[in-house]
Structure formats: C-alpha cells, structure tokens
Enzyme design. Structure first.
Site, PDB file in Angstrom:
ATOM      1  N   ASP A 461       0.829  -1.209   0.000  1.00 27.50           N
ATOM      2  CA  ASP A 461       0.000   0.000   0.000  1.00 27.50           C
ATOM      3  C   ASP A 461       0.860   1.254   0.000  1.00 27.50           C
ATOM      4  OD1 ASP A 461      -2.272   1.588   0.013  1.00 27.50           O
ATOM      5  OD2 ASP A 461      -2.533   1.491   2.176  1.00 27.50           O
ATOM      6  N   MET A 462       1.925   1.248  -0.790  1.00 29.59           N
ATOM      7  CA  MET A 462       2.821   2.402  -0.873  1.00 29.59           C
ATOM      8  C   MET A 462       2.412   3.320  -2.022  1.00 29.59           C
ATOM      9  SD  MET A 462       4.970   2.405   1.617  1.00 29.59           S
ATOM     10  CE  MET A 462       4.316   1.434   2.961  1.00 29.59           C
TER      11      MET A 462
END
Length: 779
Positions: A461-462
């Site tokens: 989830d970057m």
C-alpha cells in the site's frame, strides 16, 4: 506485613519477566529479561528470609540494567526510561525505612530499631538518576543544522498568475509549492500571533459516520473571500477579514457505511476570462462530494451553475464497470488547466476486486463535456470512451492532488496501487508499470509523457500519496524545471519534470523475497539519494511504557516476518516499516523556490499485515469492510488481510519514539540539514503531559518568504510555527480540535493572516470539531 507485600510484588514482576524472557530467548532474543526476572524472584525470596542481601542483589540489578540499557540506546532518555524505570522504582521501594527495617540477621536484636544500610541500593539508584538527568539534557537522535539562507533566484516561478496575498489552489498555485511570498510574519515577531477570528461550520461528526471522518481542507482565498469544504461536503464562503459566513451550500451527501473516508481536502476555483464581470457563474467553485459528484457553484452566491454538466452536477460514476455506492468518490480538489477540469478519484482500499476504475478524466471546465480519459489499465486509449464502453476495473487510482505546468502542457498525477494492495497475483503488465508512480499526462490529449515508478510490484500500500511540488532548480550554472515527489517510503524524488529523469540520483537496491505461493517480489526497489527512510528495525528498537510491555513488543517483533523494508505479506504476519501511513502522506512538503529548500514532517509508525485465506475470512456481516485497522476483506481475491499499527498491549507504538519529526533539506544538493522531534504526548495519554517525544501526524506544512514554516498535523492539538532555516519551534497555539489539515496564509490590506482548520481525524483519533481559525500579528 511489609516484607510479605514486597516479596509478592517483586516475585510477581519477576515471574512475568522470567516467563516472557524465556520465550524471548527461544526466539533468539535478548537474555536480559530472563536474567532480570530471576534476579527479582531471588530478591523476593531474600526479602521473605529477611536477608539484607536483597538490597545488594537489587543494587547490582540496577547497575547491570543501566549498563545494558546504555549499550542498546546510549543516552536516549525515552528509551532509557522504559528500560530502567521499573527497576529503579523497585529500588526506591526497597529504600523505604519500613522495608529495610525488616532486613538483617534474625539474631540481631537491634534490627527493629535500625534499618539496614540504604547504600547497597541507594548508590545504584543515584547513578541511574544521574544518567537519566544527563540524558534529559541531550538528544542523540536530533540532527541539528541550518538550511542555506541565500536566495538562489530573486524572481522564482511560482506557477500561475496568483497575487502574492492570495491562495487560489490547494498548494496556492498550480505548482503546489505551499509557499507564500508574504513576509510580514517573521521569526522575530511570530510569537505575537493572536486569533483574529474563529468560524464554526456547523458540520460536526455524526453518530452514523464512518470511523475515518476527517477534516483535511486547505481554504482558498480569492479577493476578500475564503472558500472551504467540510467533511460532509458542504461548501462555504467566508469573509476573509471578519470570519463572517457569506454563503453555504449543502449537497446532501447523506451517510453511507460503505464509504471508507468521509472528508474533503478542498474545492477548486475558476474564473472565466471571457465572462462579463458580475455575470452569474462568471467565477465558480467546484465541489467534489463523497457520493461521486462534482458540483459547480457560483463563487459569489453559492447557487448551482446549471450550465455545467447535468444542471450543475457531473456524475463521476459514468463509465465505471462496477458502481457499488460508497466505493468511489473524489476526496481531493481537481485542477483546472487549459480550459479543462481534471479529476481522479479514491477507490476504497481492499473492499473488493469488483470496484471502479482509477481513471483520470478531463472535462470541459464550462460545460462538463468529457474531453479525454486516461486509464492506467488501458493507457493507449485516451479519447472519450464510447457509449456502453467502460473503464478498467480496479486500475491504479489517484486519490491525492495533481500539479500542473501549463507552459510544458503537463499535469502531474500521483498514482496509487491496485486493489487488493497486499496481493499481487495476476496483475496486468500495465498495472505493474503504473502502480505507485508519478505520471506526467499531456493536458490536451491525456497521453502519458513519462512515468516514474517509486515501488515495483507494490505489496505494501505504498501509494504515491502527495501532490508533486514543482519549482525550477538552479544547479551547475543552469536552471532545470524540477518536480519534488514525496513518498510513503520516505524518498524524496527530485526529477526533471520535462522527462522524469532524476536530478538527485536514484538507484536500485536489493529487496527481500519470500512472497506467498503464486505471487512474487521484485528483486530490487528504487531509492533516492534524498531520503527520509528509517533504518531497519531491530529488537533493541522496541519500546514500552514499562519493561514488561517492552518485552512483549520484543516477543511480537520476533514472531513477525521481517527482513527489512519490503518484506512481503505473509500468512504468519509481516512487519511493514514504514507503515501504511507512510513517512509522507497527502500533506506533502513545502518548498521555498527562492532558496530552493524544502520543509516537511516525516512520520515513522510501523504496521503489521497478515494474510487470511479466503475460506478463513469471517462472513461479511461479522467483519469489517476495510480500513487501515482490522480485517480488510478483499472480496473476490484469494486472501483477506488483517492490518494495523504495530502496538503494544497498552495501545502505544511498539517501536521507540520519535514517531514524528520536522525536517529541512537542500534540494540542490540533496542534503538533509536538520531533523527534530515534533509534537508532544499531550493528547495521547490520559494525563495532559507535555513531553516532547516526537509524535505521528498527518497533514502538511506551509512556508513563507518571511522565513517561517507553519504546521499543525501532529496528534497533539497545536498549530506551530518554525524557523525555516533551523527547524526550531518559535510559537504554538492550542487548537480546540485536531489540526490534521494544511494551513494557509493570505493578506488583506496591510495585514497577513494564517488560517488553520481544526476538525480532527478519525484514523488517528484526534478530537473532532468544525473550526476555521485565523491568526494575525498583534496590533
């Protein structure tokens, strides 16, 4: 009686430490906790036997603990205190005369009259107090320094024709610098700032709201008016001098438990250069809503501009392959460029694989007609899709703010990841190319000119969360049009915004492997030479209020899968650091285009993720839908995922503070000049303790030509001012609610104002509210 109580306390604490310490050793952890537990148990036995050796043994434990703690963390008071505090408190207990009176040989009749000597434990306690006192006077984690004060250029490009005293877009101008040319407020006079006016919107958190109901708006200032939106998407015009309400528009978005976010970061202003002055809708405010609408309002009256789209309303769900209500909406203001209004949208993280597209679309700013669409799942087709055609489901989306360089004809888009974020099985070639990247799109056609990916095969989830910041950088005698892109990983990408090529070098480094079956990890990941990435966590970085919860955090650390940054998600549980909130988030950074330096708020908070096979995911009615905390269902995928901050049993971060800094960097050299702890635990603990630990935050900074940076964001409720050159805190004002928004500044007449919105943030648990507060210098 006192001996029995003492023995019970020492024995109970010792037993807990011994049991946990044995478990820690089995996990290849530190032997200290087992040794300390055994020592406390022996001390308890000696107290029961009325032996004075109890004092000597505990004194020795204090000295050993002091040496062990220093060997791990040096003179960092916050970490020394958590290691030695409990042991020293027990030493103070043994120093009580009532306890020492009961110690001594039974055949010594005078023992009841004369307590045993305090020195065996007293001297070690004094040594520990002396070390603590010294450590309070130093901060080994502080990086002191100064940014260059010389102006590199005297007339920098700000982007757009925005008067110095105004704030026309989210980042003031299309360049998104969050920089104001105003200089009335300086480091010398900022401490005289006083409240000029306070306005309350009336939009308060409702019992039926989703947990992440947040107030993140940065107001706009045009002429004598401020324009804001609220969490439930009211648009409001406020008199910039008095704080008096001019008009209010409520789009009636209602409540929907399927929305992941209930927020609004800002509205968009547009003045038609061809319209007659004073005509209806000659100037407009565009309002994005959480039920997937974009509404055009008359900037003067708040009335709906019915000539736009469908009687003033553009329905953003058009062309979507799926349309579950609440799964898609725009939380950030669109940008206007070249006669177009360009908008993305937030797709709920980890709810389902059958979600809307992350398409970026450009509409005619006057009529709402679709001009182009860029879908990262089908990037070659930018002409408006035909009736009955749909965009690619679950393509990487952009929920943050865009920047624009109209001279180059480019709009810069920060892109997120594909749902589900932690599972990369079966991603397409286009998804692999565009996920978690910055993309430059042609304003006129929507075609992508370049892409710079910041994470390969993102499983963490970057998303690129922040508005890219544009400025011109002078380097080696030439001027380069640059883009500054902050990321969750902590990298600051400084790129040539014409081509996407690095100005500050970027290299590839080896990354851990070990993905689940049918998935894979990228062998390398990019890293910028200008980076705020934290060091790899070790067992000694674990923390706790007491020795016991620190030990439990150490045990939890060893049980998690962790091979450093980019350790892939796993069935047993993975430590993700930096965590999902990132080192930087939507607050971005602020840039001084004259001095060519930046100011930001890096945050450090580890998360955990644990994959759950589909057949083990609880029924929908018994589980959450998706969020940064708890079970994310990922309906349609092979796995759900449990996520959340890495917290101790007491609910505080397991990794040691600081969890938040303020920092300054020179963008020409890529050097970090300073990095200081930011914020206190005032609003994190049951007692209002003003300890400057360095706390997490979410929000952004603003800087001014006067050399002052303003920042709320931290989870204590303050607006602060800092010296841009050194990062030193100059002033702070207590806020009536959480300040998780980005401040702005403007002028009217001969007065400069600073405005902060205080409304709280659901994910970080700060106090909700509905305040817009303006500050100005005392008369």
């Amino acid at each position: 009686m006192i001996n029995l109580l003492t023995a019970l306390v020492f024995g109970a604490i010792g037993l807990v430490l011994a049991i946990g310490g044995a478990q820690l050793i089995a996990l290849s952890g530190s032997p200290y906790f087992l040794a300390a537990g055994i020592s406390l148990i022996l001390t308890a036995l000696l107290v029961l036997l009325r032996r004075v050796e109890a004092l000597w043994l505990h004194g020795l434990l204090i000295l050993v603990s002091l040496a062990w703690a220093y060997s791990e963390v040096g003179f960092d008071w916050w970490q020394l205190g958590s290691r030695g505090g409990l042991i020293v408190v027990l030493g103070l207990w043994l120093m009580l005369p009532a306890v020492r009176r009961g110690l001594g040989r039974p055949e010594t009749p005078a023992r009841a009259e004369k307590p045993a000597s305090v020195l065996p434990v007293g001297l070690p306690v004094l040594a520990a107090i002396a070390v603590a006192g010294y450590s309070l006077s130093v901060d080994p984690l502080d990086k002191a320094g100064s940014l260059p004060e010389d102006k590199v250029v005297s007339a920098p490009a700000y982007g757009g024709q925005v008067p110095d005293g105004e704030w026309h877009q989210y980042g003031r101008t299309p360049f998104g610098q969050r920089y104001s040319p105003l200089d009335q407020i300086t480091p010398e006079n900022v401490d005289t700032l006083k409240v000029a006016w306070t306005y309350q919107t009336g939009d308060v958190k409702q019992p039926g709201d989703v947990s992440e109901t947040t107030y993140q708006v940065t107001p706009l200032k045009i002429g004598d008016t401020l324009y804001v939106c609220t969490p439930h998407n009211w648009a409001i015009a406020i008199d910039a001098e008095t704080g008096r309400e001019k008009w209010k528009y409520d789009p009636n978005v209602g409540l929907n438990p399927d929305r992941q976010h209930q927020t609004c970061r800002g509205v968009t202003y547009y003045a038609d250069p061809q319209a007659t002055a004073g005509a209806t809708c000659a100037a407009r405010v565009y309002l994005p809503t959480s039920d997937a609408r974009l509404i055009a309002l008359d900037a003067a009256t708040g009335a709906v501009c019915e000539s736009f789209a469908d009687k003033g309303v553009l329905h953003l769900e058009q062309g979507m392959p799926y349309n579950p209500a609440g799964y898609y909406y725009s939380t950030s203001p669109p940008v206007v460029a070249g006669g177009k209004i360009i908008i993305g949208g937030a797709v709920n993280d980890n709810y389902s694989t059958q979600e809307q597209s992350g398409v970026i679309r450009a509409f005619d700013v006057k009529t709402g007609a679709l001009i182009w669409n860029w879908d990262s799942g089908n990037p070659g087709q930018t002409a408006p899709i035909a009736a009955g055609q749909t965009y690619t489901a679950n393509s990487p989306n952009s929920w943050s703010v865009f920047s624009v360089d109209e001279q180059l004809g480019l709009v810069y888009v920060p892109l997120g990841n594909q749902v589900p974020d932690q599972i990369g099985i079966g991603r397409s070639e286009n998804v692999e190319k565009y996920s978690s990247s910055i993309v430059a799109l042609d304003i006129n056609t929507g075609a992508d000119r370049w892409v710079r990916q910041t994470v390969h095969h993102d499983l963490w989830d970057m998303d690129v969360p922040a508005q890219p910041v544009l400025l011109d950088i002078t380097k080696d005698g030439s001027t380069v049009p640059a883009l500054v892109g902050p990321t969750k990983q902590g990298d600051i990408y400084v790129l040539d915004r014409r081509t996407g090529q690095p100005i500050v070098p970027v290299k590839e480094i080896a990354a851990p492997g070990g993905a689940i079956e049918d998935d894979f990890t990228a062998p390398t990941q990019p890293i910028s030479d200008l980076t705020f990435r934290p060091d790899r966590l070790e067992e000694k970085n674990m923390w706790g209020v007491t020795l016991i919860d620190q030990m439990m955090c150490r045990i939890a650390f060893h049980k998690l899968k962790y091979d450093g940054q980019y350790t892939p998600p796993s069935l047993e549980g993975t430590l993700v650091y930096p965590g999902n909130f990132g080192t930087f988030n939507w607050g971005s950074v602020a840039v001084d285009p004259e001095r060519q330096v930046m100011f930001g708020m890096p945050t450090y908070l580890a998360f955990t993720s644990r994959l759950v096979p589909r057949d083990q995911v609880p029924p929908k009615e018994q589980s959450e839908k998706g969020s940064e905390q708890g079970l994310n269902r990922n309906d349609g995928a092979a796995y759900g995922v449990y996520m959340g901050p890495f917290l101790s049993p007491l609910g505080i971060p397991c990794q040691a503070p600081p969890w938040g800094y303020v920092a300054g960097a020179d963008l020409r050299t890529g050097e970090i000049a300073y990095k200081h702890r930011n914020g206190t635990v005032m609003d994190m603990t049951p007692l209002p303790l003003p300890f400057k630990v360095g706390v997490p935050g979410i929000g952004g900074p603003t800087i001014t030509k006067g050399g002052v940076a303003f920042l709320g964001a931290a989870v204590d409720d303050y607006l602060r001012a800092y010296d841009l050159t050194t990062g030193r805190e100059l002033w702070k004002a207590r806020l009536p609610a959480g300040g998780q928004a980005t401040p702005m500044t403007y002028s009217l007449g001969d007065r400069q104002y600073v405005v902060m919105v205080a409304g709280g943030h659901g994910s970080v648990g700060t106090k909700p509210g509905d305040y817009v507060i303006a500050y100005t210098l005392a008369e």
